[in-house]
Write a protein that holds these residues in place. Structure first.
Motif, short mmCIF file in Angstrom:
data_model
loop_
_atom_site.label_atom_id
_atom_site.label_comp_id
_atom_site.label_asym_id
_atom_site.label_seq_id
_atom_site.Cartn_x
_atom_site.Cartn_y
_atom_site.Cartn_z
N PHE A 105 12.62 4.19 -64.46
CA PHE A 105 13.16 2.94 -64.99
C PHE A 105 12.05 1.99 -65.42
N ASP A 106 12.27 1.35 -66.55
CA ASP A 106 11.33 0.35 -67.06
C ASP A 106 11.94 -1.03 -66.78
N THR A 107 11.38 -1.73 -65.82
CA THR A 107 11.92 -3.03 -65.44
C THR A 107 11.75 -4.06 -66.55
N ALA A 108 10.72 -3.93 -67.37
CA ALA A 108 10.49 -4.90 -68.46
C ALA A 108 11.58 -4.83 -69.52
N THR A 109 12.03 -3.61 -69.83
CA THR A 109 13.07 -3.45 -70.86
C THR A 109 14.46 -3.30 -70.27
N ALA A 110 14.54 -3.16 -68.96
CA ALA A 110 15.81 -2.97 -68.25
C ALA A 110 16.53 -1.71 -68.74
N LYS A 111 15.74 -0.63 -68.92
CA LYS A 111 16.30 0.63 -69.41
C LYS A 111 15.64 1.81 -68.70
N VAL A 112 16.30 2.95 -68.86
CA VAL A 112 15.67 4.21 -68.47
C VAL A 112 14.59 4.47 -69.51
N ARG A 113 13.43 4.89 -69.07
CA ARG A 113 12.37 5.23 -70.03
C ARG A 113 12.89 6.34 -70.94
N PRO A 114 12.87 6.15 -72.26
CA PRO A 114 13.44 7.16 -73.16
C PRO A 114 12.86 8.56 -72.97
N VAL A 115 11.56 8.69 -72.79
CA VAL A 115 10.99 10.02 -72.62
C VAL A 115 11.47 10.65 -71.31
N VAL A 116 11.71 9.84 -70.30
CA VAL A 116 12.22 10.36 -69.03
C VAL A 116 13.62 10.93 -69.23
N ALA A 117 14.49 10.19 -69.90
CA ALA A 117 15.85 10.69 -70.15
C ALA A 117 15.80 11.97 -70.98
N GLU A 118 14.94 12.00 -71.98
CA GLU A 118 14.79 13.18 -72.84
C GLU A 118 14.36 14.41 -72.03
N ILE A 119 13.35 14.24 -71.20
CA ILE A 119 12.83 15.36 -70.42
C ILE A 119 13.81 15.76 -69.32
N ASN A 120 14.47 14.79 -68.70
CA ASN A 120 15.47 15.11 -67.69
C ASN A 120 16.59 15.95 -68.29
N GLN A 121 17.00 15.62 -69.51
CA GLN A 121 18.02 16.43 -70.21
C GLN A 121 17.47 17.84 -70.46
N LEU A 122 16.26 17.90 -70.97
CA LEU A 122 15.63 19.17 -71.31
C LEU A 122 15.51 20.09 -70.09
N LEU A 123 15.13 19.51 -68.96
CA LEU A 123 14.91 20.30 -67.74
C LEU A 123 16.17 20.46 -66.89
N ASN A 124 17.28 19.89 -67.35
CA ASN A 124 18.59 20.03 -66.69
C ASN A 124 18.65 19.33 -65.33
N ALA A 125 18.25 18.07 -65.32
CA ALA A 125 18.25 17.27 -64.09
C ALA A 125 19.64 17.16 -63.46
N LYS A 126 20.66 17.20 -64.27
CA LYS A 126 22.01 17.08 -63.73
C LYS A 126 22.31 18.21 -62.75
N HIS A 127 21.82 19.40 -63.04
CA HIS A 127 22.13 20.56 -62.20
C HIS A 127 21.00 20.95 -61.26
N ASP A 128 19.82 20.41 -61.46
CA ASP A 128 18.69 20.72 -60.58
C ASP A 128 17.85 19.47 -60.32
N PRO A 129 18.45 18.45 -59.70
CA PRO A 129 17.71 17.20 -59.51
C PRO A 129 16.46 17.36 -58.63
N TRP A 130 16.53 18.21 -57.62
CA TRP A 130 15.37 18.39 -56.74
C TRP A 130 14.23 19.07 -57.49
N GLY A 131 14.55 20.10 -58.24
CA GLY A 131 13.52 20.81 -59.00
C GLY A 131 12.89 19.94 -60.06
N VAL A 132 13.70 19.19 -60.77
CA VAL A 132 13.18 18.32 -61.83
C VAL A 132 12.35 17.19 -61.22
N SER A 133 12.82 16.62 -60.14
CA SER A 133 12.05 15.57 -59.47
C SER A 133 10.71 16.11 -59.00
#
Length: 164
Positions: free
Chosen positions: A97-125
């Motif tokens: 999270f970017d506190t200055a923009t009050a958003k999820v960092r765009p590259v973080v969301a992009e990579i989390n999608q790419l690495l399938n964070a929804k189904h493997d949060p521990w592995g992606v983290s």
């Protein structure tokens, strides 16, 4: 459609006094123990980094939603952020999270999608916080995310992982 195999049948068929360990090959036990140790070590490393609870995420995002858990839950369900349940509550690594923009960092969301964070949060983290061979001084992709100007580098590291 029924179940054709009773997974506990082999254990119930053991003679009286026989141990479960005697029914499991030694190499399977050794591999399972090693895997459990690796997972425990990885989870401990994950928790050495700052985390937010769902209500904290709502604050960072300056959400006006009356349900303080909804913004984080929506982001987690979309796979934009890593979030994992611990003791009935979800925790979110704060680097996302970017506190200055009050958003999820765009590259973080992009990579989390790419690495399938929804189904493997521990592995992606674990990927985010683990030191990368691509980076000097034991730095991790999570170290780069807040710096800005490192998006292409983070993408290259993620794509290298997927290429393996």
């Amino acid at each position: 459609m029924g179940i054709d195999h009773d997974p506990g049948a082999e254990l119930r068929a053991l003679p009286d006094g026989a141990s479960v360990a005697s029914a499991v090959p030694a190499h399977v036990m050794t591999e399972s123990i090693a895997r459990a140790r690796i997972e425990t070590t990885a989870r401990q490393a994950i928790f050495e980094h700052p985390h937010l609870e769902a209500s904290d995420v709502a604050d960072v995002l300056r959400s006006r939603d009356s349900n303080r858990h909804s913004p984080a839950s929506r982001l987690r369900e979309r796979g934009d952020v890593v979030g994992y349940e611990i003791g009935g509550r979800y925790l979110y690594p704060s680097f996302q999270f970017d506190t200055a923009t009050a958003k999820v960092r765009p590259v973080v969301a992009e990579i989390n999608q790419l690495l399938n964070a929804k189904h493997d949060p521990w592995g992606v983290s674990s990927w985010w916080i683990s030191p990368s061979g691509w980076l000097p001084d034991g730095r991790s992709p999570a170290d780069l995310a807040p710096e800005g100007g490192q998006d292409d580098r983070i993408r290259a590291i993620a794509h290298d992982l997927l290429a393996d």
